[in-house]
Structures are given as C-alpha cells and as structure tokens.
Motif scaffolding. Structure first.
Motif, PDB file in Angstrom:
ATOM      1  N   ILE A   1      15.636 106.630   4.602  1.00 38.44           N
ATOM      2  CA  ILE A   1      15.884 105.788   5.774  1.00 38.44           C
ATOM      3  C   ILE A   1      16.882 106.536   6.652  1.00 38.44           C
ATOM      4  O   ILE A   1      18.006 106.817   6.222  1.00 38.44           O
ATOM      5  N   ASP A   2      16.479 106.867   7.853  1.00 40.45           N
ATOM      6  CA  ASP A   2      17.346 107.586   8.793  1.00 40.45           C
ATOM      7  C   ASP A   2      17.876 106.577   9.810  1.00 40.45           C
ATOM      8  O   ASP A   2      17.244 106.288  10.827  1.00 40.45           O
ATOM      9  N   LEU A   3      19.056 106.023   9.520  1.00 35.76           N
ATOM     10  CA  LEU A   3      19.609 104.975  10.374  1.00 35.76           C
ATOM     11  C   LEU A   3      20.043 105.548  11.729  1.00 35.76           C
ATOM     12  O   LEU A   3      20.770 106.541  11.789  1.00 35.76           O
ATOM     13  N   THR A   4      19.595 104.899  12.783  1.00 33.94           N
ATOM     14  CA  THR A   4      19.988 105.302  14.144  1.00 33.94           C
ATOM     15  C   THR A   4      20.728 104.183  14.856  1.00 33.94           C
ATOM     16  O   THR A   4      21.186 104.359  15.983  1.00 33.94           O
ATOM     17  N   ARG A   5      20.825 103.017  14.196  1.00 39.25           N
ATOM     18  CA  ARG A   5      21.524 101.880  14.798  1.00 39.25           C
ATOM     19  C   ARG A   5      22.215 101.075  13.708  1.00 39.25           C
ATOM     20  O   ARG A   5      21.614 100.759  12.694  1.00 39.25           O
ATOM     21  N   LYS A   6      23.486 100.772  13.904  1.00 36.34           N
ATOM     22  CA  LYS A   6      24.253 100.037  12.911  1.00 36.34           C
ATOM     23  C   LYS A   6      24.240  98.541  13.204  1.00 36.34           C
ATOM     24  O   LYS A   6      23.968  98.112  14.324  1.00 36.34           O
ATOM     25  N   ASP A   7      24.546  97.753  12.178  1.00 34.72           N
ATOM     26  CA  ASP A   7      24.659  96.309  12.325  1.00 34.72           C
ATOM     27  C   ASP A   7      25.869  95.996  13.206  1.00 34.72           C
ATOM     28  O   ASP A   7      26.978  96.451  12.922  1.00 34.72           O
ATOM     29  N   HIS A   8      25.675  95.210  14.285  1.00 38.55           N
ATOM     30  CA  HIS A   8      26.801  94.839  15.117  1.00 38.55           C
ATOM     31  C   HIS A   8      26.439  93.614  15.961  1.00 38.55           C
ATOM     32  O   HIS A   8      25.283  93.177  15.987  1.00 38.55           O
ATOM     33  N   TYR A   9      27.429  93.066  16.622  1.00 38.48           N
ATOM     34  CA  TYR A   9      27.227  91.919  17.509  1.00 38.48           C
ATOM     35  C   TYR A   9      27.530  92.325  18.955  1.00 38.48           C
ATOM     36  O   TYR A   9      28.497  93.053  19.218  1.00 38.48           O
ATOM     37  N   LYS A  10      26.719  91.835  19.871  1.00 35.83           N
ATOM     38  CA  LYS A  10      26.974  92.052  21.281  1.00 35.83           C
ATOM     39  C   LYS A  10      28.111  91.142  21.741  1.00 35.83           C
ATOM     40  O   LYS A  10      28.540  90.235  21.016  1.00 35.83           O
ATOM     41  N   GLU A  11      28.602  91.377  22.954  1.00 34.49           N
ATOM     42  CA  GLU A  11      29.694  90.564  23.480  1.00 34.49           C
ATOM     43  C   GLU A  11      29.322  89.095  23.592  1.00 34.49           C
ATOM     44  O   GLU A  11      30.173  88.214  23.486  1.00 34.49           O
ATOM     45  N   ASP A  12      28.020  88.806  23.810  1.00 34.59           N
ATOM     46  CA  ASP A  12      27.594  87.410  23.940  1.00 34.59           C
ATOM     47  C   ASP A  12      27.334  86.752  22.587  1.00 34.59           C
ATOM     48  O   ASP A  12      26.899  85.602  22.522  1.00 34.59           O
ATOM     49  N   GLY A  13      27.610  87.469  21.488  1.00 38.24           N
ATOM     50  CA  GLY A  13      27.429  86.897  20.153  1.00 38.24           C
ATOM     51  C   GLY A  13      26.090  87.190  19.523  1.00 38.24           C
ATOM     52  O   GLY A  13      25.856  86.834  18.372  1.00 38.24           O
ATOM     53  N   THR A  14      25.182  87.834  20.257  1.00 37.16           N
ATOM     54  CA  THR A  14      23.866  88.154  19.717  1.00 37.16           C
ATOM     55  C   THR A  14      23.990  89.254  18.658  1.00 37.16           C
ATOM     56  O   THR A  14      24.638  90.274  18.888  1.00 37.16           O
TER      57      THR A  14
ATOM     58  N   LYS B   1      20.906  96.636  11.963  1.00 36.90           N
ATOM     59  CA  LYS B   1      20.744  98.077  11.772  1.00 36.90           C
ATOM     60  C   LYS B   1      19.270  98.425  11.672  1.00 36.90           C
ATOM     61  O   LYS B   1      18.460  97.628  11.191  1.00 36.90           O
ATOM     62  N   ASP B   2      18.920  99.635  12.112  1.00 40.07           N
ATOM     63  CA  ASP B   2      17.518 100.052  12.106  1.00 40.07           C
ATOM     64  C   ASP B   2      17.445 101.581  12.131  1.00 40.07           C
ATOM     65  O   ASP B   2      18.439 102.260  12.395  1.00 40.07           O
ATOM     66  N   GLY B   3      16.276 102.099  11.872  1.00 36.46           N
ATOM     67  CA  GLY B   3      16.045 103.534  11.884  1.00 36.46           C
ATOM     68  C   GLY B   3      14.689 103.851  11.291  1.00 36.46           C
ATOM     69  O   GLY B   3      13.996 102.972  10.764  1.00 36.46           O
ATOM     70  N   ARG B   4      14.302 105.099  11.386  1.00 34.77           N
ATOM     71  CA  ARG B   4      12.998 105.524  10.888  1.00 34.77           C
ATOM     72  C   ARG B   4      13.014 105.708   9.366  1.00 34.77           C
ATOM     73  O   ARG B   4      14.007 106.150   8.783  1.00 34.77           O
ATOM     74  N   THR B   5      11.901 105.354   8.745  1.00 35.61           N
ATOM     75  CA  THR B   5      11.746 105.541   7.310  1.00 35.61           C
ATOM     76  C   THR B   5      10.685 106.612   7.049  1.00 35.61           C
ATOM     77  O   THR B   5       9.932 106.993   7.952  1.00 35.61           O
ATOM     78  N   ARG B   6      10.635 107.076   5.812  1.00 28.20           N
ATOM     79  CA  ARG B   6       9.490 107.866   5.364  1.00 28.20           C
ATOM     80  C   ARG B   6       8.923 107.170   4.138  1.00 28.20           C
ATOM     81  O   ARG B   6       9.570 107.122   3.087  1.00 28.20           O
ATOM     82  N   CYS B   7       7.741 106.606   4.301  1.00 25.80           N
ATOM     83  CA  CYS B   7       7.068 105.879   3.231  1.00 25.80           C
ATOM     84  C   CYS B   7       5.847 106.675   2.772  1.00 25.80           C
ATOM     85  O   CYS B   7       4.995 107.028   3.594  1.00 25.80           O
ATOM     86  N   ILE B   8       5.756 106.944   1.478  1.00 27.36           N
ATOM     87  CA  ILE B   8       4.630 107.691   0.897  1.00 27.36           C
ATOM     88  C   ILE B   8       3.741 106.710   0.149  1.00 27.36           C
ATOM     89  O   ILE B   8       4.183 106.072  -0.812  1.00 27.36           O
ATOM     90  N   PHE B   9       2.473 106.603   0.557  1.00 23.33           N
ATOM     91  CA  PHE B   9       1.546 105.637  -0.029  1.00 23.33           C
ATOM     92  C   PHE B   9       0.676 106.299  -1.091  1.00 23.33           C
ATOM     93  O   PHE B   9       0.379 107.504  -1.021  1.00 23.33           O
ATOM     94  N   GLU B  10       0.248 105.482  -2.062  1.00 22.80           N
ATOM     95  CA  GLU B  10      -0.506 106.022  -3.187  1.00 22.80           C
ATOM     96  C   GLU B  10      -1.888 106.539  -2.785  1.00 22.80           C
ATOM     97  O   GLU B  10      -2.534 107.242  -3.579  1.00 22.80           O
ATOM     98  N   ASN B  11      -2.366 106.218  -1.582  1.00 24.33           N
ATOM     99  CA  ASN B  11      -3.668 106.733  -1.143  1.00 24.33           C
ATOM    100  C   ASN B  11      -3.548 108.057  -0.383  1.00 24.33           C
ATOM    101  O   ASN B  11      -4.486 108.496   0.268  1.00 24.33           O
ATOM    102  N   GLY B  12      -2.354 108.695  -0.467  1.00 25.43           N
ATOM    103  CA  GLY B  12      -2.192 110.025   0.120  1.00 25.43           C
ATOM    104  C   GLY B  12      -1.763 110.048   1.570  1.00 25.43           C
ATOM    105  O   GLY B  12      -1.824 111.095   2.210  1.00 25.43           O
ATOM    106  N   THR B  13      -1.318 108.912   2.102  1.00 25.95           N
ATOM    107  CA  THR B  13      -0.860 108.875   3.484  1.00 25.95           C
ATOM    108  C   THR B  13       0.643 108.612   3.528  1.00 25.95           C
ATOM    109  O   THR B  13       1.256 108.261   2.514  1.00 25.95           O
TER     110      THR B  13
END
Length: 411
Positions: free
Chosen positions: A207-220, A224-236
């Motif tokens: 998991i390559d995090l590019t955004r951390k958990d935080h709150y905006k000034e308005d409370g929203t 956290k988010d970022g790109r993952t690398r998922c390897i599936f059993e069907n070779g993809t």
C-alpha cells in the motif's frame, strides 16, 4: 322495504360513533425517530462524563455507545439527519452542497438481469480486456471519466511465478481448514495479507499511501488513501486505490486468517528447542462465548485469551458452570501448544498488550457470588493472531494496540 333507506337510517342514528371507521395509528417509531433517540443517548453520555464514548471497554455500555457513534459517523445520511441534534459537535458538519451532491459511499444495488449486467458490475475488472480474456475490435472507447486515473484496471502480472505457489497454498489451507475466512472490517486493510472477493483469492503486496487521515477546517473527515498492488490467483494484478479495495471487500469480500499450523511451528522454533526430553508446558488458547445474554452476545469480536495446563477441550467441558467462562458454553477457536517456556508469562504479555480492551463485566455464579473475569477482550481474531506472531518474532516491543482503531500500530 327499502334496504338502502334502512341502512342510511342506521348510520345516521349513531350518537356514540360506534360505526365510524377510523384509520389505525401505529405506535411504532419511525426509523428516523429511533436514530434520533439513539443519538440522544450518546449526547446524554457526553453530558454526564464530559467526553465522548470510547471503544476502550471500560464498560460494556460505553463500548456499545462508541460503536453506535462510529457507525453514525460512517453514514452520511445519518449525519445529515442528526445535524440539528449534534449539540456536542460529535459529527462532521455537512454543507448544503455536500448534502445535494452524490455520496461516494452510497452504491445502489444493481439488478442483474443479463450477461451485460454482470460485465457492467465488474468492480475488480475480472473481465477487463487488459487481462487477455477478451479481444474486441472496433468498439467504442471508454469515456474520459472511465479512463481517469482513479479507475484501476487489472492487467497480467508479469512476475506471477513469484506468487503462484503461495496463492495455491492459501487455497489449499482454506479447503483443509488451516485458514479461515474472516469478516472484513473497514480500516483493517493490511499489506502482506490475503483476501478474497467474489471467490477470487488475492494477495495485497503493498500500500503506497499518498494521503493521510485528517480533518478539514469545516470538520469533514478525509480518510487516508493510496495505490495498492493486489496479485490475484488467476494471474492478474491491480493497482486499485486502498479505499476502493476496502469498499469492495466490505460489500462482498472476506479477510483470510493466518495458517494456524505455521504459527504454531514458528512459535515452537523461536521460543523453544524441542527434543524427546522436553515436556509440554500447556496451551495458550482463544475461545468465543456462546452466551445468550444480550450484553455479551451483542459484543462483536469478544474472545477469551487464556492458558491451560491440560488439554483445552477437557478444560472447557464445565464452562457453563464457571464464572471465568461467563457461565456459558464456549467455542474453541485456536490455540498454541507450548514447550520449554513459561506459558503464564506469555499469557500475561498478551493480556498487557490488549489491556485497554479488557471486558469489564460482573458475572454471578450459581450461589449468587459476584466475579469479574479478566481474560475476555474485544479484539478482532486476526489482530490476536497478529499479536502472537509479533511476540513470536520478538518485534512486539515496537508495537502497541490501538483499541479505538482496533488495530496494531507502531509505537
């Protein structure tokens, strides 16, 4: 005789209104009213204690209120309804524009009536043309929105040979019961673990995090988010955003537990040196209560972590009569056989690690004597297994358990 006239006279001469038909009124509260009442219970707790309820299990009722508040915060519709009742600012504020715009978390259920519907509901892009399953020509190009960066497409995994045997072994472990499928909880996505979605097993390598958990000034809240690398059993493989993977697993997926046999082997290898002269020291075990008491049965992820000097199955035969087992039958979940070590110290280390999530509850035996068991913890099973593995590797000194997030974090 005019029958209609007679009936008219009867209805006209009804001084007590016995013949009036009134619509029935329902005494049941609406769903919205129940939501407001439940939120007001949280408000009452804040007023009485000067703080919001936490999932640290200081008592059962606080844990239930904390869980309720967590669920409310994760539902934009509930937040919108409760804005005017949020006297303690427990909820993020929603502007008018946010109320009117479509919510990312809302995904209406799609009807599947044709093959086209199946392909159009392909969240993981199992049928994507990048996977080489289909080779269409002269088709319409995707729209700009579909081609945007956040829409992750699966493609052939070029180094799949590194993962193939590992994924086959996981499938074999599932079929033989050495691994189990566990309910997935939002926020519990971890690199290095295995998951299954729509019957397809995959390995979350990173998991390559590019955004951390935080709150905006308005409370929203911004998660956290970022790109993952998922390897599936069907070779993809896929580089879906972490939040997208979480949502599809929460909707229709499972986490996969660790191999119990390998955990035991590692435990014995690191903490013991076994030979024919060694004697068994006992068993560390994990149990789940079968109690029908609502304040116990309604607690998710409630487990007893304990030690027994004899076979666990024999130890728990009389569980329904013992306060330490909450005066109810229990289910054996998993355990570790111990050699050449002090199991009580190992057990104490586990209890200290999860101390903030220890269940505080009074149990009365058949003579009416009060007991307070100290070996029951509200902790997800996969987290318990992770803690054991950290103790086995010696890395536990670098970690602590965050009871509110229900996950192990670095110190």
């Amino acid at each position: 005789m005019d029958k209609n006239k007679i009936l008219d006279d009867i209805f006209a001469n009804d001084p007590l209104g016995l013949l009036e038909i009134k619509p029935k009124s329902s005494g049941k509260k609406t769903e919205e009213a129940r939501l407001i009442d439940s939120f007001n219970e949280i408000n009452a707790f804040v007023e009485a204690n000067g703080k919001e309820p936490k999932q640290n299990i200081t008592n059962v009722s606080e844990f239930q209120l904390a869980s309720r508040l967590k669920n409310i915060r994760e539902n934009d519709r509930n937040i919108e309804i409760l804005q005017e009742y949020d006297i303690h600012n427990l909820l993020p504020k929603i502007s008018i524009s946010e109320v009117n715009e479509p919510k990312e978390s809302y995904q209406p259920k799609k009807e599947i009536n044709s093959i086209d519907d199946i392909f159009n509901d392909d969240n993981l892009d199992i049928f994507g043309d990048d996977a080489g399953l289909f080779d269409f020509k002269n088709v319409e190009r995707p729209t700009e929105r579909d081609s945007a960066d956040f829409v992750a497409r699966r493609k052939p995994c070029k180094d799949f040979d590194k993962y193939e045997n590992m994924l086959k072994e996981v499938q074999h472990d599932l079929s033989t019961g050495k691994r189990r499928l566990i309910d997935f909880k939002l926020g519990n996505l971890r690199a290095g673990e295995f998951y299954v979605h729509n019957g397809v097993v995959f390995f979350l390598e990173s998991i390559d995090l590019t955004r951390k958990d935080h709150y905006k000034e308005d409370g929203t809240r911004v998660r956290k988010d970022g790109r993952t690398r998922c390897i599936f059993e069907n070779g993809t493989e896929s580089n879906m955003l972490m939040r997208s993977v979480e949502k599809i697993l929460y909707a229709n997926g499972k986490a996969i537990s660790h191999n119990a046999d390998k955990s035991n082997e590692a435990f014995l290898k690191v903490l013991s040196s076994i030979n024919d002269d060694d004697k068994e020291a006992g068993f560390i075990y994990v149990l789940k209560s079968q109690s029908t008491d609502p304040q116990i049965a309604n607690l998710e992820n409630l487990y007893k972590i304990g030690y027994s000097g004899k076979d666990v199955e024999n130890r728990i035969k009389n569980a329904a009569n013992e306060p330490t087992y909450l005066m109810s039958e229990v289910e054996y979940i998993t355990g570790w056989k111990c050699f050449n070590l002090n199991p009580q110290k190992f057990e104490q280390l586990i209890h200290n690690f999860f101390g903030a999530s220890c269940l505080e509850i009074d149990v009365y035996d058949k003579q009416g004597k009060r007991h307070t068991p100290r070996e029951w913890f509200v902790v997800p099973l996969e987290v318990i297994e992770e803690a054991v593995n950290l103790i086995i590797s010696g890395e536990v000194v670098n970690y602590r358990y965050n009871a509110e997030m229900q996950e192990i974090v670095r110190k």
